[in-house]
Scaffold this motif. Structure first.
Motif, PDB file in Angstrom:
ATOM      1  N   TYR A  28       0.820  -1.241   0.103  1.00 54.28           N
ATOM      2  CA  TYR A  28       0.112  -0.033   0.028  1.00 54.28           C
ATOM      3  C   TYR A  28       0.794   1.272   0.053  1.00 54.28           C
ATOM      4  O   TYR A  28       1.806   1.261   0.638  1.00 54.28           O
ATOM      5  CB  TYR A  28      -0.861  -0.032   1.113  1.00 54.28           C
ATOM      6  CG  TYR A  28      -1.863  -1.123   1.075  1.00 54.28           C
ATOM      7  CD1 TYR A  28      -3.348  -0.853   0.754  1.00 54.28           C
ATOM      8  CD2 TYR A  28      -1.549  -2.507   1.696  1.00 54.28           C
ATOM      9  CE1 TYR A  28      -4.152  -1.857   0.670  1.00 54.28           C
ATOM     10  CE2 TYR A  28      -2.707  -3.427   1.500  1.00 54.28           C
ATOM     11  CZ  TYR A  28      -3.638  -3.195   1.113  1.00 54.28           C
ATOM     12  OH  TYR A  28      -4.773  -4.281   1.055  1.00 54.28           O
ATOM     13  N   TYR A  30       1.111   5.928  -0.178  1.00 49.61           N
ATOM     14  CA  TYR A  30       0.257   7.139  -0.105  1.00 49.61           C
ATOM     15  C   TYR A  30       1.165   8.219  -0.591  1.00 49.61           C
ATOM     16  O   TYR A  30       2.322   8.109  -0.121  1.00 49.61           O
ATOM     17  CB  TYR A  30      -0.160   7.209   1.107  1.00 49.61           C
ATOM     18  CG  TYR A  30      -0.814   8.722   1.459  1.00 49.61           C
ATOM     19  CD1 TYR A  30      -0.101   9.722   1.979  1.00 49.61           C
ATOM     20  CD2 TYR A  30      -2.148   8.923   1.479  1.00 49.61           C
ATOM     21  CE1 TYR A  30      -0.767  10.889   2.263  1.00 49.61           C
ATOM     22  CE2 TYR A  30      -2.903   9.951   1.638  1.00 49.61           C
ATOM     23  CZ  TYR A  30      -2.288  11.074   1.853  1.00 49.61           C
ATOM     24  OH  TYR A  30      -2.696  12.266   2.319  1.00 49.61           O
ATOM     25  N   ARG A  80      -3.916  10.265  -1.543  1.00 52.42           N
ATOM     26  CA  ARG A  80      -4.866   8.872  -1.718  1.00 52.42           C
ATOM     27  C   ARG A  80      -4.000   7.733  -1.292  1.00 52.42           C
ATOM     28  O   ARG A  80      -2.893   7.654  -1.800  1.00 52.42           O
ATOM     29  CB  ARG A  80      -5.814   8.693  -2.592  1.00 52.42           C
ATOM     30  CG  ARG A  80      -4.963   8.562  -4.142  1.00 52.42           C
ATOM     31  CD  ARG A  80      -5.838   8.265  -5.167  1.00 52.42           C
ATOM     32  NE  ARG A  80      -6.408   6.864  -5.045  1.00 52.42           N
ATOM     33  CZ  ARG A  80      -6.486   6.077  -5.908  1.00 52.42           C
ATOM     34  NH1 ARG A  80      -5.889   6.587  -7.056  1.00 52.42           N
ATOM     35  NH2 ARG A  80      -6.761   4.840  -5.860  1.00 52.42           N
ATOM     36  N   TRP A  81      -4.784   6.607  -0.672  1.00 50.92           N
ATOM     37  CA  TRP A  81      -3.905   5.458  -0.540  1.00 50.92           C
ATOM     38  C   TRP A  81      -4.149   4.565  -1.901  1.00 50.92           C
ATOM     39  O   TRP A  81      -5.395   4.776  -2.135  1.00 50.92           O
ATOM     40  CB  TRP A  81      -4.526   4.755   0.740  1.00 50.92           C
ATOM     41  CG  TRP A  81      -3.957   5.226   1.948  1.00 50.92           C
ATOM     42  CD1 TRP A  81      -4.431   6.313   2.751  1.00 50.92           C
ATOM     43  CD2 TRP A  81      -2.779   5.008   2.627  1.00 50.92           C
ATOM     44  NE1 TRP A  81      -3.889   6.451   3.935  1.00 50.92           N
ATOM     45  CE2 TRP A  81      -2.620   5.807   3.632  1.00 50.92           C
ATOM     46  CE3 TRP A  81      -1.646   4.021   2.293  1.00 50.92           C
ATOM     47  CZ2 TRP A  81      -1.432   5.573   4.693  1.00 50.92           C
ATOM     48  CZ3 TRP A  81      -0.434   4.054   3.182  1.00 50.92           C
ATOM     49  CH2 TRP A  81      -0.534   4.677   4.095  1.00 50.92           C
ATOM     50  N   ARG A  83      -3.365   0.381  -3.398  1.00 51.02           N
ATOM     51  CA  ARG A  83      -2.876  -0.974  -3.298  1.00 51.02           C
ATOM     52  C   ARG A  83      -2.038  -1.281  -4.663  1.00 51.02           C
ATOM     53  O   ARG A  83      -2.866  -1.196  -5.911  1.00 51.02           O
ATOM     54  CB  ARG A  83      -3.879  -2.088  -3.102  1.00 51.02           C
ATOM     55  CG  ARG A  83      -3.277  -3.256  -2.532  1.00 51.02           C
ATOM     56  CD  ARG A  83      -4.460  -4.216  -2.173  1.00 51.02           C
ATOM     57  NE  ARG A  83      -5.069  -4.697  -3.713  1.00 51.02           N
ATOM     58  CZ  ARG A  83      -6.154  -5.587  -3.624  1.00 51.02           C
ATOM     59  NH1 ARG A  83      -6.670  -5.992  -2.549  1.00 51.02           N
ATOM     60  NH2 ARG A  83      -6.822  -5.634  -4.677  1.00 51.02           N
TER      61      ARG A  83
END
Length: 105
Positions: A28, A30, A80-81, A83
């Protein structure tokens, strides 16, 4: 050229599986918009076949690109995060990039 790199970009990537020289990495990330972080390499995969560098994911102008100037993998990446899941089949020289569960490359 790397610009505005005073911000920390949290990326947590783990090796999930290795089976018959097929590597899978997932993590993940950011990217803060503060100072418009730009020119940063998010991920590299080395040791490919036939090239030494298989993958470079680079941030430029709020988008994540494959290598330098290659296809856009993710737009609007700031604040924003996301994946990231990368599957690398060394023997077949095949690479799959998924962002938020969607195949991008």
């Amino acid at each position: 050229m790397v610009e505005h790199t005073t911000d920390v970009i949290p990326i947590d990537i783990h090796l999930l599986t290795v089976l018959n020289r097929v590597w899978q990495f997932e993590g993940y990330g950011y990217v803060p918009s503060r100072n418009e972080t730009n020119g940063v390499c998010i991920m590299q995969v080395l040791g490919g076949n036939p090239h030494a560098i298989t993958l470079i994911l680079r941030l430029s102008k709020d988008s994540l690109y494959y290598c330098n100037g290659g296809p856009v993998v993710l737009e609007n990446v700031y604040d924003r995060w996301f994946r990231l899941n990368v599957i690398h089949d060394v023997e077949a020289s095949k690479l799959q990039i998924y962002v938020d569960g969607v195949l991008k490359l």
